[in-house]
Design a protein around this motif. Structure first.
Motif, PDB file in Angstrom:
ATOM      1  N   UNK A 121      26.050 -33.456  93.940  1.00  0.00           N
ATOM      2  CA  UNK A 121      26.965 -32.721  93.070  1.00  0.00           C
ATOM      3  C   UNK A 121      28.296 -33.461  93.086  1.00  0.00           C
ATOM      4  N   UNK A 122      28.757 -33.846  91.913  1.00  0.00           N
ATOM      5  CA  UNK A 122      30.021 -34.556  91.789  1.00  0.00           C
ATOM      6  C   UNK A 122      30.931 -33.782  90.843  1.00  0.00           C
ATOM      7  N   UNK A 123      32.121 -33.439  91.333  1.00  0.00           N
ATOM      8  CA  UNK A 123      33.075 -32.689  90.531  1.00  0.00           C
ATOM      9  C   UNK A 123      34.282 -33.591  90.262  1.00  0.00           C
ATOM     10  N   UNK A 124      34.521 -33.876  89.003  1.00  0.00           N
ATOM     11  CA  UNK A 124      35.634 -34.757  88.637  1.00  0.00           C
ATOM     12  C   UNK A 124      36.892 -33.931  88.360  1.00  0.00           C
ATOM     13  N   UNK A 125      38.028 -34.529  88.661  1.00  0.00           N
ATOM     14  CA  UNK A 125      39.304 -33.816  88.463  1.00  0.00           C
ATOM     15  C   UNK A 125      39.860 -34.041  87.071  1.00  0.00           C
TER      16      UNK A 125
END
Length: 125
Positions: A121-125
């Motif tokens: 899971x990758x959450x970008x800002x």
């Protein structure tokens, strides 16, 4: 033997949502509890949430309480993790785990018996 297969990970922007699934197979499934853990690069594995397979009682880490929801579908031998209001600090590989011993301490990963392979899971800002 029990096999756990996670799915549903991916890339999402901060504030977005993802739902992870963990399908269990291999034997008549009657776990004591199912848990979700995560591990970010260079960090220790962290407890996220757990659910009693029989009662549905849930338990969350403080960092995700109110944003994440764990649930299960006993008929499908599947546990879910609905993740809302995602933050960049939620970025990690998420693992599902199964515990069969009564009295397992839900937040202690070392007490779980089986683990999935993980989903990113990758959450970008």
């Amino acid at each position: 033997q029990v096999q756990l297969v996670e799915s549903g990970g991916g890339l999402v922007q901060a504030g977005g949502s993802l739902r992870l699934s963990c399908a269990a197979s291999g034997r008549t499934f009657s776990a004591y509890a199912m848990g979700w853990f995560r591990q970010a690069p260079g960090k220790e594995r962290q407890f996220v949430a757990a659910i009693s397979w029989t009662t549905g009682y849930t338990y969350y880490a403080g960092s995700v309480k109110g944003r994440f929801t764990i649930s299960r579908d006993n008929a499908k031998n599947t546990v879910y993790l609905q993740m809302n209001s995602l933050k960049p600090e939620d970025t990690a590989v998420y693992y599902c785990a199964a515990a069969f011993a009564y009295g397992t301490t839900w937040w202690k990963g070392e007490e779980y018996d089986y683990w999935g392979q993980g989903t990113q899971v990758t959450v970008s800002s």
